[in-house]
Design a protein around this motif. Structure first.
Motif, PDB file in Angstrom:
ATOM      1  N   ALA A   1       4.813  94.232  30.391  1.00 24.62           N
ATOM      2  CA  ALA A   1       4.130  94.119  29.100  1.00 24.62           C
ATOM      3  C   ALA A   1       4.231  95.410  28.303  1.00 24.62           C
ATOM      4  O   ALA A   1       4.085  95.401  27.080  1.00 24.62           O
ATOM      5  N   VAL A   2       4.486  96.519  29.000  1.00 23.79           N
ATOM      6  CA  VAL A   2       4.618  97.796  28.298  1.00 23.79           C
ATOM      7  C   VAL A   2       5.798  97.758  27.326  1.00 23.79           C
ATOM      8  O   VAL A   2       5.808  98.462  26.309  1.00 23.79           O
ATOM      9  N   ASP A   3       6.796  96.919  27.603  1.00 25.11           N
ATOM     10  CA  ASP A   3       7.959  96.814  26.721  1.00 25.11           C
ATOM     11  C   ASP A   3       7.633  96.080  25.418  1.00 25.11           C
ATOM     12  O   ASP A   3       8.411  96.158  24.455  1.00 25.11           O
ATOM     13  N   GLN A   4       6.514  95.357  25.397  1.00 26.84           N
ATOM     14  CA  GLN A   4       6.144  94.575  24.221  1.00 26.84           C
ATOM     15  C   GLN A   4       5.150  95.303  23.322  1.00 26.84           C
ATOM     16  O   GLN A   4       4.765  94.769  22.281  1.00 26.84           O
ATOM     17  N   LEU A   5       4.711  96.480  23.705  1.00 25.55           N
ATOM     18  CA  LEU A   5       3.702  97.201  22.929  1.00 25.55           C
ATOM     19  C   LEU A   5       4.255  97.615  21.569  1.00 25.55           C
ATOM     20  O   LEU A   5       5.402  98.029  21.446  1.00 25.55           O
ATOM     21  N   GLN A   6       3.387  97.518  20.561  1.00 27.60           N
ATOM     22  CA  GLN A   6       3.758  97.866  19.191  1.00 27.60           C
ATOM     23  C   GLN A   6       2.787  98.913  18.630  1.00 27.60           C
ATOM     24  O   GLN A   6       1.728  99.169  19.205  1.00 27.60           O
ATOM     25  N   ASP A   7       3.176  99.525  17.527  1.00 26.63           N
ATOM     26  CA  ASP A   7       2.305 100.500  16.869  1.00 26.63           C
ATOM     27  C   ASP A   7       0.928  99.890  16.621  1.00 26.63           C
ATOM     28  O   ASP A   7       0.814  98.766  16.106  1.00 26.63           O
ATOM     29  N   GLY A   8      -0.108 100.622  16.993  1.00 29.91           N
ATOM     30  CA  GLY A   8      -1.477 100.176  16.751  1.00 29.91           C
ATOM     31  C   GLY A   8      -2.078  99.336  17.855  1.00 29.91           C
ATOM     32  O   GLY A   8      -3.286  99.057  17.829  1.00 29.91           O
ATOM     33  N   ASP A   9      -1.270  98.903  18.835  1.00 30.87           N
ATOM     34  CA  ASP A   9      -1.818  98.135  19.959  1.00 30.87           C
ATOM     35  C   ASP A   9      -2.750  99.017  20.792  1.00 30.87           C
ATOM     36  O   ASP A   9      -2.579 100.238  20.856  1.00 30.87           O
ATOM     37  N   THR A  10      -3.716  98.363  21.436  1.00 30.07           N
ATOM     38  CA  THR A  10      -4.683  99.091  22.265  1.00 30.07           C
ATOM     39  C   THR A  10      -4.502  98.714  23.732  1.00 30.07           C
ATOM     40  O   THR A  10      -4.397  97.533  24.068  1.00 30.07           O
ATOM     41  N   VAL A  11      -4.473  99.725  24.581  1.00 28.58           N
ATOM     42  CA  VAL A  11      -4.326  99.550  26.023  1.00 28.58           C
ATOM     43  C   VAL A  11      -5.580 100.096  26.703  1.00 28.58           C
ATOM     44  O   VAL A  11      -6.065 101.180  26.352  1.00 28.58           O
TER      45      VAL A  11
END
Length: 399
Positions: A282-292
Motif C-alpha cells: 500500500a505504500v506504493d499507492q500513497l499520494q501527496d496529503g495522505d495520512t498514515v
C-alpha cells in the motif's frame, strides 16, 4: 526466565466481567488470594480496570483484570463500560461473574455474545451460592462459588486453567525454525535510541528461544558482522537483525545464509505476519496529503532519531517522493475509527499480547485499511522483503 520476570505481553490475560455488585472484585480477591480489588456494597465501586501481574496455579504467569460493571449508567458509566469493552480486546480467558440469586440478566447475555464474537474462551461463575437454597444443573463451563466463604474457588481456578492454551502448544519466536546445535547470529545496533544497559524485549526473547532450542546465539553490532562471519569457522543457520540495520546487514550476509529481522519474527509470533506482508505494498499507492498511522504498543521516551516518529516517516517520504502526513499512537491507545488513514504501520507488538495486536489488525482490515509492521515495511523499502521471509517457505513462494 522466572515467573516474576515474565513480560506482561507473554502472560495469560484473565478478565473478570459482569454487572455491578455481582461480586466480581470479591471473586478476583478469592481467586488471587489477595486484596487486589476494593470490595464494597456500594454499586460501581470498581471505576477503572485494575491490572495485576502474578502467578496463578495451575496456569502460571498471568495478568488478572478486574473491570467496572457492564451495566454502569450515566455519562461516567458509559465511559467505564467503554473501558470494559476495550479490555475484551486483550483478554485471553473471560470470567463472567453472575449473582447466583438473580441469575443471568440481559447485560450478561450481551457479554456472552461479545465473548463468542471475539472468540474468547469463557467461564460463567455464579457467585453468592451461599444465598441460594437450590442449585440447578450447570454446563461444563459454569460453576457455583461463594467468594465470601471461599467455596468452589479451587475448582474455578482449575476450570479457568482448562481454557488456557498449553504452553508447549504456543508458537515460538524462532525455536521452531532452528535445530539443536545450530549457530545463530543476532545483529544488535547500539545507537542513541538504544536503551542504556539492556537489550530490548524482542532481542531478549529471541536469545532465550534460541538457548531453549539448544542452539547457540552470538550477538554482534552491525559493524562487527563481517568479521564475525569470516572468523567463526562455522556457517550460521540464520542471521537475525534489528530492522534499522537491514540494508547494511543484507549487503554483508551471503545469499546462502537465511536472513530475517526481530520485527518480522515478532509479527509471526503475534499472528499477523501474513497480513503485514499483504498490506505493505500500500505504500506504493500513497499520494501527496495522505495520512498514515504509525502505532506502537509501548510508551518509551522518544529519542532524537526515533524509529517511529523520525526514521520511518523519512524513509517513506524518500521512497515515495510524496508529502505524506503521519500520525502516531502509543501504548494502549489505538483509534476505533481508521477511515482517515491510507495505511497502518504497527511496531512488532512485543509489549502487547497476541490477542490485542490481532484485534488492531482486524480493526484495520475490517475498515479496508492496509496493515503492516516496521520490519516488513523496512525490508520492502530496502528491496529485500522476499529474502527476509525466505525462512518461511510458504510465504516466500507468494512473493
Amino acid at each position: 526466565m522466572s515467573l516474576n520476570s515474565t513480560p506482561s505481553a507473554n502472560r495469560v490475560h484473565i478478565g473478570f466481567f459482569g454487572r455491578r455488585n455481582a461480586g466480581k472484585s470479591s471473586v478476583v480477591n478469592a481467586v488471587t488470594g489477595q486484596d487486589l480489588a476494593v470490595v464494597s456494597e456500594i454499586r460501581g465501586t470498581t471505576t477503572d480496570p485494575v491490572y495485576k501481574s502474578m502467578e496463578l496455579l495451575p496456569i502460571g504467569p498471568v495478568v488478572i483484570i478486574d473491570t467496572p460493571g457492564f451495566d454502569d449508567e450515566g455519562a461516567l458509566g458509559d465511559l467505564r463500560v467503554k473501558k470494559t469493552r476495550q479490555v475484551l480486546n486483550k483478554t485471553d480467558v473471560a470470567v463472567l461473574v453472575v449473582d447466583a440469586a438473580e441469575g443471568k440478566q440481559p447485560c450478561d447475555e450481551e457479554l456472552i455474545g461479545l465473548f463468542r464474537e471475539k472468540e474468547i474462551p469463557y467461564v460463567i461463575v455464579y457467585n453468592k451460592m451461599d444465598l441460594i437454597t437450590e442449585q440447578r444443573e450447570l454446563s461444563a463451563q459454569e460453576i457455583y462459588v461463594s467468594a465470601l466463604y471461599k467455596q468452589g474457588i479451587h475448582e474455578l481456578k482449575e476450570l479457568i486453567g482448562k481454557s488456557v492454551v498449553a504452553e508447549d502448544a504456543r508458537l515460538k519466536i524462532v525455536g521452531d525454525l532452528i535445530r539443536s546445535g545450530d549457530f545463530v547470529v543476532l545483529v544488535v545496533p547500539i545507537d542513541s535510541a538504544a536503551p542504556k544497559g539492556r537489550l530490548i524485549l524482542p532481542q531478549q526473547q529471541t536469545i532465550h528461544d534460541i538457548l531453549e532450542a539448544d542452539a547457540t546465539a552470538l550477538v554482534v553490532k552491525e559493524n562487527g558482522l563481517a568479521e564475525t562471519l569470516q572468523n567463526t569457522g562455522k556457517k550460521p543457520a540464520m542471521v537475525i537483525t534489528d530492522s534499522q540495520a537491514f540494508e547494511q546487514v543484507a549487503a554483508t550476509v551471503p545469499e546462502d545464509i537465511l536472513l530475517t529481522s526481530f520485527s518480522i519474527l515478532m509479527a509471526r509470533y503475534k499472528g499477523f505476519l501474513n497480513a503485514a506482508v499483504d498490506g505493505v505494498c500500500a505504500v506504493d499507492q500513497l499520494q501527496d496529503g495522505d495520512t498514515v498511522l504509525i502505532s506502537e504498543g509501548c510508551t518509551h521516551h522518544r529519542q532524537c532519531d526515533d524509529i517511529g516518529t523520525v526514521k520511518l516517516p523519512r524513509w517513506i517520504r524518500q521512497y515515495t517522493g510524496k508529502e505524506i502526513c503521519f500520525e502516531t499512537s502509543s501504548g494502549t491507545g489505538f483509534p476505533d475509527d481508521l477511515s482517515s488513514y491510507k495505511m497502518v504501520i504497527h511496531c512488532g507488538g512485543c509489549m502487547l499480547n497476541e490477542r490485542e495486536v490481532r484485534y488492531r489488525m482486524k480493526c484495520s482490515l475490517d475498515q479496508g485499511i492496509p496493515f503492516t509492521n516496521y520490519g516488513v515495511l523496512i525490508a520492502y523499502l530496502k528491496g529485500i522483503l522476499k529474502r527476509s521471509v525466505q525462512v518461511f517457505p510458504s510465504l516466500y513462494e507468494k512473493l
